[in-house]
Scaffold this motif. Structure first.
Motif, PDB file in Angstrom:
ATOM      1  N   GLU A   1       0.822  -1.209   0.000  1.00  0.00           N
ATOM      2  CA  GLU A   1       0.000   0.000   0.000  1.00  0.00           C
ATOM      3  C   GLU A   1       0.858   1.262   0.000  1.00  0.00           C
ATOM      4  N   ALA A   2       1.980   1.239   0.717  1.00  0.00           N
ATOM      5  CA  ALA A   2       2.874   2.397   0.728  1.00  0.00           C
ATOM      6  C   ALA A   2       3.518   2.598  -0.642  1.00  0.00           C
ATOM      7  N   LEU A   3       3.866   1.514  -1.290  1.00  0.00           N
ATOM      8  CA  LEU A   3       4.432   1.606  -2.639  1.00  0.00           C
ATOM      9  C   LEU A   3       3.405   2.173  -3.616  1.00  0.00           C
ATOM     10  N   ALA A   4       2.162   1.701  -3.501  1.00  0.00           N
ATOM     11  CA  ALA A   4       1.104   2.225  -4.362  1.00  0.00           C
ATOM     12  C   ALA A   4       0.872   3.717  -4.104  1.00  0.00           C
ATOM     13  N   ALA A   5       0.851   4.110  -2.843  1.00  0.00           N
ATOM     14  CA  ALA A   5       0.632   5.515  -2.502  1.00  0.00           C
ATOM     15  C   ALA A   5       1.753   6.394  -3.058  1.00  0.00           C
ATOM     16  N   ALA A   6       2.973   5.911  -3.015  1.00  0.00           N
ATOM     17  CA  ALA A   6       4.104   6.672  -3.558  1.00  0.00           C
ATOM     18  C   ALA A   6       3.948   6.865  -5.062  1.00  0.00           C
ATOM     19  N   MET A   7       3.520   5.831  -5.768  1.00  0.00           N
ATOM     20  CA  MET A   7       3.327   5.950  -7.215  1.00  0.00           C
ATOM     21  C   MET A   7       2.208   6.937  -7.539  1.00  0.00           C
ATOM     22  N   VAL A   8       1.099   6.837  -6.821  1.00  0.00           N
ATOM     23  CA  VAL A   8      -0.017   7.761  -7.058  1.00  0.00           C
ATOM     24  C   VAL A   8       0.425   9.197  -6.820  1.00  0.00           C
ATOM     25  N   ARG A   9       1.105   9.428  -5.710  1.00  0.00           N
ATOM     26  CA  ARG A   9       1.548  10.783  -5.384  1.00  0.00           C
ATOM     27  C   ARG A   9       2.485  11.334  -6.453  1.00  0.00           C
TER      28      ARG A   9
END
Length: 390
Positions: A340-348
């Motif tokens: 989830e943290a990796l996904a959030a970093a990509m979205v940001r």
């Protein structure tokens, strides 16, 4: 100078001859044509350029299909069809050939030195992933690398580690004195550079990929690609439209897990597996990406991160092993097991233009501190130190 004879590689007679075992140079198109191959080829090229000025004569044993390196006497070594054959040649034949060549110091460019070599020696240790993440290697590979690295590092006059993180592992896990280990960073080639927008768009159009997120590296468990696929699936739920994910690299050990996870998540259309990228194309893939994501569980250096930064592409990478050391504040760092943290970093990163520009600027600045010329100069200095101590 008229009274000084020159050897076949242009070196002056009487200069100390350095032997380099570059047996893992690999042809393009295989998973072996990755980090070790890049290190060996670029270091040989850079050493050859400065050898005469540094008072060194160089002999390298290379696989037969490799071209010669200017300034280096290249000798074809048998391209063994099996790992066992290569190991036997290195252990039994190489020390004999090195003595015949008058080698004063032998440098094993990848984890290993002949046990029968008694003179000055250097060995390069890239990482200790076989000990840190053993689940990412086959049992046979773990055994060989553990024995080879342990025996070679302890017998060598000096050890080259390609990062401070690797040096710490060499000292802690192999029992080598810190004073014996020299950190010499990898470099980055000038061909990795930012491209103008029109050229990036032309490349994407030619490849038919549109906007994309890039991973580049061997497809193997250590690269953490199953979690990257899961994180990307989360990104797709939040972003519309969403760039494709490109996994660029040759299949390695265990890559079928990646194929299975892509199918399970229904991402066959959205995740492109390119296979091995020819070296002439690689700078374009880096420069034309929206961002570069490298969530590896463990790296001795992380050359793709450096290549992406030099290409003007914002980077997301792991907070593990050497990767924070290489990125040095010029990338977003994430816990590699936190999907989830990796996904959030990509979205940001995909949504925030100012953050993209900030990381591009920091990445370019960071990349300028690495060069193969500097790596070669530091390696030549290490050779001289070892010869003086012998």
């Amino acid at each position: 100078m008229s009274g000084c004879a020159r050897t076949g590689d242009g070196a002056l007679a009487g200069q100390p001859r350095i032997g380099l075992a570059a047996l893992l140079l690999s042809p393009e198109g295989t998973y072996r044509a990755a980090g070790i191959n890049t290190y060996s080829a670029q270091l040989l090229r850079a050493l050859g350029e400065l050898a005469s000025g540094q008072g060194l004569a160089l002999t390298a044993w290379v696989p037969g299909e490799w071209a010669t390196f200017p300034g280096v006497r290249s000798i074809p070594a048998p391209q063994a069809r099996s790992v066992v054959g290569r190991i036997l040649w290195e252990q039994l034949v190489l020390p004999v050939r090195a003595r015949q060549e008058g080698v004063a110091l032998l440098h094993g460019l990848a984890f290993s030195l002949p046990l029968a070599w008694k003179e000055a020696s250097v060995v390069t240790i890239f990482d200790l992933s076989f000990a840190r993440v053993p689940q990412c290697h086959s049992a046979a590979r773990r055994l060989y690398l553990r024995l080879s690295a342990l025996l070679s590092a302890r017998r060598a006059s000096a050890v080259v580690a390609i990062s401070q993180a690797t040096k710490a592992d060499v000292c802690a896990l192999l029992g080598v004195s810190p004073g014996k280990v020299r950190v010499i960073y990898c470099g980055v080639e000038e061909r990795f550079r930012p491209l103008p927008e029109w050229e990036k768009e032309a490349f994407r159009s030619g490849k038919g990929v549109g906007r994309y997120i890039l991973f580049q590296g061997t497809l193997e468990p250590r690269k953490n690609l199953v979690r990257l696929l899961r994180a990307y699936a989360l990104v797709r739920r939040q972003l519309r439209p969403c760039p494709r994910l490109v996994l660029a690299g040759a299949p390695g050990w265990g890559y079928r897990e990646v194929l299975a996870e892509r199918a399970r998540l229904g991402l066959e259309t959205d995740v492109l597996l390119t296979g091995f990228i020819p070296s002439r194309e690689l700078p374009f893939w880096y420069a034309a990406a929206e961002c570069f994501v490298f969530p590896s569980l463990y790296e001795g250096f992380g050359l793709p991160v450096l290549q992406a930064m030099a290409s003007g592409t914002p980077v997301i990478t792991s907070n593990a092993s050497s990767l924070p050391e290489v990125a040095a504040g010029a990338a977003i760092l994430v816990e590699p097991t936190a999907e989830e943290a990796l996904a959030a970093a990509m979205v940001r990163l995909l949504q925030e233009r100012e953050l993209q520009q900030e990381l591009v600027a920091k990445g370019l600045e960071r990349a300028r501190s690495f060069s193969w010329h500097r790596a070669a100069m530091q390696t030549a200095e290490l050779y001289r130190d070892c010869l003086q101590s012998a």
